[in-house]
Design an enzyme around this catalytic site. Sequence first.
Site, PDB file in Angstrom:
ATOM      1  N   HIS A  84      39.992   9.134 100.664  1.00  0.00           N
ATOM      2  CA  HIS A  84      41.308   8.499 100.821  1.00  0.00           C
ATOM      3  C   HIS A  84      42.341   9.575 101.117  1.00  0.00           C
ATOM      4  CE1 HIS A  84      44.537   5.614 100.305  1.00  0.00           C
ATOM      5  NE2 HIS A  84      45.194   6.609  99.719  1.00  0.00           N
ATOM      6  N   ARG A 170      57.297  -2.862  95.234  1.00  0.00           N
ATOM      7  CA  ARG A 170      57.760  -1.457  95.208  1.00  0.00           C
ATOM      8  C   ARG A 170      58.377  -1.074  96.548  1.00  0.00           C
ATOM      9  NH1 ARG A 170      52.618   1.569  94.230  1.00  0.00           N
ATOM     10  NH2 ARG A 170      53.931   3.381  94.472  1.00  0.00           N
TER      11      ARG A 170
HETATM   12  N1  URA Z   1      49.247   4.231  99.145  1.00  0.00           N
HETATM   13  C1  URA Z   1      48.919   3.269  98.267  1.00  0.00           C
HETATM   14  O1  URA Z   1      47.911   2.593  98.421  1.00  0.00           O
HETATM   15  N2  URA Z   1      49.731   3.081  97.205  1.00  0.00           N
HETATM   16  C2  URA Z   1      50.843   3.794  96.981  1.00  0.00           C
HETATM   17  O2  URA Z   1      51.513   3.579  96.010  1.00  0.00           O
HETATM   18  C3  URA Z   1      51.172   4.789  97.913  1.00  0.00           C
HETATM   19  C4  URA Z   1      50.347   4.990  98.981  1.00  0.00           C
END
Ligand code: URA
Length: 424
Positions: A84, A170
């Site tokens: 990731h 968020r």
């Molecule tokens: N990528 C995500 O999946 N979540 C986050 O909070 C920031 C980047």
Amino acid sequence: MSTTILDVIRTKRDGGALSDEQIRWFITGYTAHEVADEQAAALLMAIVWRGMTERELRTWTGAMIDSGIRMDLSGVPRPTVDKHSTGGVGDKISLPLCPLVAACGAAVPQLSGRGLGHTGGTLDKMESIPGWSATVAPDRYLDLLEDPGAVICAAGDDLAPADRRLYALRDVTATVESIPLIASSIMSKKIAEGTGALVLDVKFGSGAFMVERNRAAELAATMVELGEAAGVRTAALLTAMDIPLGNTAGNALEVQESLEVLSGGGPADVVELTVALAELMCELAGVDADPSAVLRSGAAMDTWRRMVRSQGGDPDAALPVAPHVETIAAEADGVLGRLDARHVGEAAWRLGAGRSRKEEAVSAVAGVRWHRRPGDRVSRGDVLVELHTGDPTRLPAAVDALEGAWEIGSEAPERVPLVSGRIG
Ligand code: URA
């Protein structure tokens, strides 16, 4: 005493630690639409300011995982390992990396969501390949992990659904930039995906989430701890993102560049990072292979072709090309001192390569190609960047976004290493 949302918000607002029960109650309730957005937003803002203890973060992440399914990949006859990246401009690394690691002998289960931001995510890039589909039926998923050994596809709605709701909130309440919230968001999805091992590419610099290296290191250490606590072998590389990766940002443009890497060429920085991440993935998966040699052998390209075909794509089809390309030339003689990733990403986004709302479509052809990198000599009139788009009305905004993106001076800039540390 029963939990109330006001108690939960007040506890965090005043700097206290939430109990495990309060955390699970909140995550379950918010996922089920039983907690109002404005109350969840207040709690998220309190977390941004007050942070979380290690115990709170583990419980929060666990509750997010438990909001959906945790995939069982124990039947896959190869060790599983995923990667990731926290995201950067021109970051196409998953495209050459997944087939490379599969060709080395591991299985790569890469479930992705559709991101917001400067350029499209991995799924958007892959979708510029004619016929390729991001949807894989659950009963085929395990077969594809066996052969060709790597799957890049869309995560189902039942994978960490709490994150989907929390991330959307968020995004509109300025509560993305919090280490515990980012770490739990990323790791809940990756742990739920069922991978046995995970390599994180945590970026820092002007084109990254975390501008400062020490904040990126803190995020990396937090995620490594969460992964290890959940039984996933996890390690992270800290990588620089001041200069965009490779020579292009944009969906089809980045697929083209990935094909160059799989063919044994491609930009040196993309090759370096692909190989560094592949080596770490093989190490964590316990696979004894030399990714650099495997890349040179052409085996990763063979795996790529099978991966594309197995998801309906035609690996031999021509990639879409932008009908409108505008160039910007160097205004002076000298040495390129800087090429700012954030400006380039913004320009690619304005050309149509990324989205600002989840439901927006992205353009396969839009993007930016740069012809020079910091340290290269330039002469007045040399083409520095090309702007690609399907919609010429987008060009002026992209040109504006590049204002101040580079400097031409007399001295080469100091070289910053691309990979600057490992955590875990
Ligand atoms: N990528 C995500 O999946 N979540 C986050 O909070 C920031 C980047």
